[in-house]
Write a protein that holds these residues in place. Structure first.
Motif, mmCIF file in Angstrom:
data_model
loop_
_atom_site.group_PDB
_atom_site.id
_atom_site.type_symbol
_atom_site.label_atom_id
_atom_site.label_comp_id
_atom_site.label_asym_id
_atom_site.label_seq_id
_atom_site.Cartn_x
_atom_site.Cartn_y
_atom_site.Cartn_z
ATOM 1 N N PRO A 41 0.808 -1.170 0.163
ATOM 2 C CA PRO A 41 -0.017 -0.087 -0.061
ATOM 3 C C PRO A 41 0.894 1.221 -0.050
ATOM 4 O O PRO A 41 0.298 2.421 -0.440
ATOM 5 C CB PRO A 41 -0.861 -0.207 1.263
ATOM 6 N N GLU A 42 2.049 1.071 0.550
ATOM 7 C CA GLU A 42 2.899 2.394 0.429
ATOM 8 C C GLU A 42 3.269 2.951 -0.819
ATOM 9 O O GLU A 42 3.814 4.153 -1.137
ATOM 10 C CB GLU A 42 4.168 2.036 1.387
ATOM 11 N N ARG A 43 3.011 2.106 -1.970
ATOM 12 C CA ARG A 43 3.348 2.426 -3.342
ATOM 13 C C ARG A 43 1.939 2.069 -4.180
ATOM 14 O O ARG A 43 2.317 2.101 -5.534
ATOM 15 C CB ARG A 43 4.559 2.256 -3.748
ATOM 16 N N THR A 44 0.812 2.074 -3.575
ATOM 17 C CA THR A 44 -0.259 1.652 -4.412
ATOM 18 C C THR A 44 -1.245 3.024 -4.615
ATOM 19 O O THR A 44 -1.432 3.629 -3.562
ATOM 20 C CB THR A 44 -1.132 0.666 -3.866
ATOM 21 N N VAL A 45 -1.691 3.393 -5.520
ATOM 22 C CA VAL A 45 -2.459 4.372 -6.209
ATOM 23 C C VAL A 45 -3.633 3.760 -6.813
ATOM 24 O O VAL A 45 -3.676 3.010 -7.984
ATOM 25 C CB VAL A 45 -1.740 5.372 -6.961
ATOM 26 N N ARG A 46 -5.022 4.192 -6.555
ATOM 27 C CA ARG A 46 -6.125 3.850 -7.211
ATOM 28 C C ARG A 46 -6.215 4.769 -8.371
ATOM 29 O O ARG A 46 -6.074 5.845 -8.496
ATOM 30 C CB ARG A 46 -7.360 4.007 -6.424
ATOM 31 N N ALA A 47 -6.713 3.885 -9.484
ATOM 32 C CA ALA A 47 -6.920 4.509 -10.564
ATOM 33 C C ALA A 47 -7.818 5.740 -10.787
ATOM 34 O O ALA A 47 -7.936 6.839 -11.269
ATOM 35 C CB ALA A 47 -7.225 3.592 -11.931
ATOM 36 N N ALA A 48 -8.929 5.515 -9.860
ATOM 37 C CA ALA A 48 -10.204 6.461 -9.762
ATOM 38 C C ALA A 48 -9.552 7.730 -8.702
ATOM 39 O O ALA A 48 -9.917 9.007 -9.607
ATOM 40 C CB ALA A 48 -11.177 6.133 -8.392
ATOM 41 N N VAL A 49 -8.422 7.835 -8.239
ATOM 42 C CA VAL A 49 -7.811 9.213 -7.959
ATOM 43 C C VAL A 49 -7.117 9.891 -8.815
ATOM 44 O O VAL A 49 -6.987 10.955 -9.214
ATOM 45 C CB VAL A 49 -6.657 8.728 -6.692
ATOM 46 N N LEU A 50 -6.192 8.952 -9.863
ATOM 47 C CA LEU A 50 -5.677 9.591 -10.890
ATOM 48 C C LEU A 50 -6.635 10.201 -12.106
ATOM 49 O O LEU A 50 -6.651 11.356 -12.625
ATOM 50 C CB LEU A 50 -4.994 8.575 -11.709
ATOM 51 N N ARG A 51 -7.845 9.668 -11.999
ATOM 52 C CA ARG A 51 -8.981 10.130 -12.939
ATOM 53 C C ARG A 51 -9.456 11.427 -12.440
ATOM 54 O O ARG A 51 -9.554 12.451 -12.944
ATOM 55 C CB ARG A 51 -9.959 9.122 -13.098
ATOM 56 N N ALA A 52 -9.626 11.385 -10.923
ATOM 57 C CA ALA A 52 -10.041 12.783 -10.389
ATOM 58 C C ALA A 52 -8.970 13.969 -10.571
ATOM 59 O O ALA A 52 -9.470 15.034 -10.900
ATOM 60 C CB ALA A 52 -10.355 12.454 -9.090
ATOM 61 N N LEU A 53 -7.763 13.430 -10.478
ATOM 62 C CA LEU A 53 -6.608 14.592 -10.712
ATOM 63 C C LEU A 53 -6.758 15.029 -12.104
ATOM 64 O O LEU A 53 -6.576 16.298 -12.351
ATOM 65 C CB LEU A 53 -5.413 14.052 -10.419
ATOM 66 N N LEU A 54 -6.860 14.270 -13.351
ATOM 67 C CA LEU A 54 -6.828 14.462 -14.230
ATOM 68 C C LEU A 54 -7.920 15.337 -15.164
ATOM 69 O O LEU A 54 -7.754 15.993 -16.079
ATOM 70 C CB LEU A 54 -6.466 13.365 -15.483
ATOM 71 N N LEU A 55 -8.945 15.026 -14.537
ATOM 72 C CA LEU A 55 -10.513 15.524 -14.700
ATOM 73 C C LEU A 55 -10.861 17.024 -14.048
ATOM 74 O O LEU A 55 -11.676 17.688 -14.425
ATOM 75 C CB LEU A 55 -11.421 14.715 -14.876
ATOM 76 N N GLY A 56 -10.276 17.087 -12.919
ATOM 77 C CA GLY A 56 -10.516 18.416 -11.986
ATOM 78 C C GLY A 56 -9.606 18.448 -10.811
ATOM 79 O O GLY A 56 -10.232 18.779 -9.860
ATOM 80 N N GLY A 57 -8.541 18.148 -10.963
ATOM 81 C CA GLY A 57 -7.416 18.237 -9.890
ATOM 82 C C GLY A 57 -7.276 19.483 -9.305
ATOM 83 O O GLY A 57 -7.531 20.560 -10.185
ATOM 84 N N PRO A 58 -6.626 19.725 -8.302
ATOM 85 C CA PRO A 58 -6.420 21.123 -7.617
ATOM 86 C C PRO A 58 -5.309 21.995 -8.349
ATOM 87 O O PRO A 58 -4.319 21.315 -9.259
ATOM 88 C CB PRO A 58 -5.798 20.661 -6.398
ATOM 89 N N GLU A 59 -5.293 23.130 -8.654
ATOM 90 C CA GLU A 59 -4.296 24.127 -9.208
ATOM 91 C C GLU A 59 -3.734 25.086 -8.272
ATOM 92 O O GLU A 59 -4.437 25.496 -7.382
ATOM 93 C CB GLU A 59 -5.171 24.865 -10.392
ATOM 94 N N GLU A 60 -2.783 25.678 -8.713
ATOM 95 C CA GLU A 60 -1.753 26.505 -8.049
ATOM 96 C C GLU A 60 -1.565 27.723 -8.972
ATOM 97 O O GLU A 60 -1.033 27.556 -9.994
ATOM 98 C CB GLU A 60 -0.676 25.959 -7.216
#
Length: 487
Positions: A41-60
């Protein structure tokens, strides 16, 4: 998705995204992503998290967002079908548990270098920059049909396999690539399909290994390449299908191994190619089909040609390297025993362009001999007479040899035993040489034949010399006429 729902690994990725910062979970640079199924789990990322970032992730403010993730185990389905993603995407050395879905998506650029995937569905994908799959390990079909890539596609060192041997491992049919298709060292166990694809730059598959266990190794009819196809040291086990392709530069198969026993190893029929290089490699194992192709420069070594070479209606300007006609002629005979005069004319023209008229004549002589086998018995008989006497007009000195031989026979025979004169008081002095010439040359009269009346064996020899003279004269006229008509 709320940030409170994220694991520590996912939080690192989420926080790095707005700044375009890289997140690298690897513990060593030489890790193999194919074994990433056991990563914790220390290097596991859900695909749903990546999708959320790419379609509306935070901006600076004053930062350029980008997804730059390395060495992660990506669980679940990364579904970006028909999505528009403004951020650059780099998912390198990652292990995907499910095939990503990118059908109809629009991306700036996509980098999957060194990743392991169970397949990918990315038909009609549009990328403003490059698609990089360098060193990827893909265990299922990759669908890239109809993709539009503004710059280059990198497949160098990638490996494609599938459990279904009848299914193409890589589909790039109708793809449009604005730069190069870069794939040296690629390995594909299954058909690579590029039907109707268009590449504005070069296609580089040097040292690649393509295996088609249930079909072509490379299925690329109607492929268009505006530069070169570099395939030196290529190993293709299965048919290379290039029917109807347009390659502006060269198709370089120097040192390649082409093998498809019992079938066609290379088919480039009806294609238009600047240069075809087929030399310094193993002998082609399978048929070579270049029918109706148009090739400016043909670089062929006789040693690499297979037992079956289909050249009907092939046109070429130059044939390199320069070889004696005797080494080139066998390839014209390897078409299932079918006589095709056009292939002889093409080879003749190639020799004449470089000023080798002797080789050109040899090719034309071989053409007449090959044609003779297609004639009825009387045509074959007359053809053999022309061949023996004057070599169909290409060996005019043979006529002189025959003439001198017959002249010597007649002169000696009649010199030892003169025929009787018709009128002893009016006949000129007998000259065996000119008497024999009178018999041999039907259009010349030295007055000897009319003055003497041979009998017995004299008469039989005279008849033989007259017949031989007429045959020799007719064969010479036929040969000269044929030669003049060609000029």
């Amino acid at each position: 998705m709320m940030i409170n729902d994220l694991t520590p690994a996912e939080r690192r990725v989420w926080e790095a995204f707005p700044r375009g910062a890289s997140v690298d979970f690897r513990t060593a640079d030489d890790e193999d992503a194919a074994s990433g199924g056991g990563w914790g789990p220390e290097r596991t990322v859900r695909a749903a998290v990546l999708r959320a970032l790419l379609l509306g992730g935070p901006e600076e403010e004053r930062e350029i967002a980008a997804l730059k993730l390395t060495g992660a185990r990506i669980t679940g389905l990364l579904d970006l079908n028909s999505a528009t993603v403004d951020a650059a995407v780099r998912l390198s050395h990652c292990h995907f548990e499910e095939p990503p879905r990118l059908y109809g998506a629009q991306l700036r650029r996509l980098n999957l270098r060194g990743s392991a995937l169970p397949g990918m569905d990315a038909g009609a994908l549009q990328i403003d920059g490059v698609l990089r799959m360098t060193d990827c390990r893909v265990r299922g079909p990759v669908g890239l049909g109809g993709v539009r890539i503004a710059r280059a596609l990198f497949l160098d060192g990638a490996e494609f396999t599938t459990e279904n041997p009848a299914e193409p491992v890589l589909r790039l049919n109708q793809a449009e690539i604005g730069g190069d298709l870069w794939a040296p060292g690629m390995r594909a166990h299954g058909t690579v399909r590029l039907t109707g694809a268009s590449v504005a730059g070069m296609v580089d598959v040097r040292g690649a290994e393509l295996t088609g266990p249930a079909g072509p190794a490379l299925d690329a009819p109607n492929l268009t390449v505006d530069s070169d196809v570099l395939a030196r040291e290529l190993c293709a086990l299965g048919r290379l299908e290039l029917r109807g392709s347009r390659i502006t530069g060269r198709l370089d198969l120097m040192g390649a191994r082409l093998s498809n026993p019992g079938d066609t190893a290379l088919r480039a029929s009806s294609s238009v190619i600047g240069e075809l290089w087929l030399l310094r490699g193993d002998r082609v194992d399978g048929a070579l089909n270049l029918r109706r192709a148009r090739i400016d420069t043909l670089l062929l070594e006789p040693e690499v040609l297979p037992d079956e070479v289909q050249l009907s209606d092939l046109s070429y300007t130059a044939l390199i390297p320069h070889e004696p006609a005797g080494r080139r002629l066998p390839m014209l005979e390897r078409n299932g025993g079918v006589y095709q005069p056009y292939v002889y004319e093409q080879l003749t023209a190639a020799y004449r362009r470089i000023g080798d008229d002797d080789a050109a004549r040899l090719v034309q002589l071989a053409k007449q001999r090959r044609r003779r086998a297609t004639l009825p018995w009387y045509g074959r008989l007359w053809g053999r007479v022309q061949d023996v006497t004057v070599g169909y007009g290409f060996r005019p000195l043979r006529a002189a040899v025959w003439l001198l031989s017959l002249l010597a026979v007649g002169s000696v025979a009649y010199g030892l035993d003169h025929p009787a004169p018709l009128k002893a008081d009016e006949a000129p002095d007998f000259n065996p040489v000119f008497y024999t010439l009178d018999l041999l040359l039907p259009v010349i009269d030295f007055g000897q034949e009319r003055a003497y009346a041979p009998d017995g064996w004299h008469q039989g020899l005279a008849y033989g010399l007259v017949v031989a003279g007429w045959i020799l004269a007719t064969a010479i006229i036929a040969g000269v006429t044929r030669t003049v008509s060609r000029q």
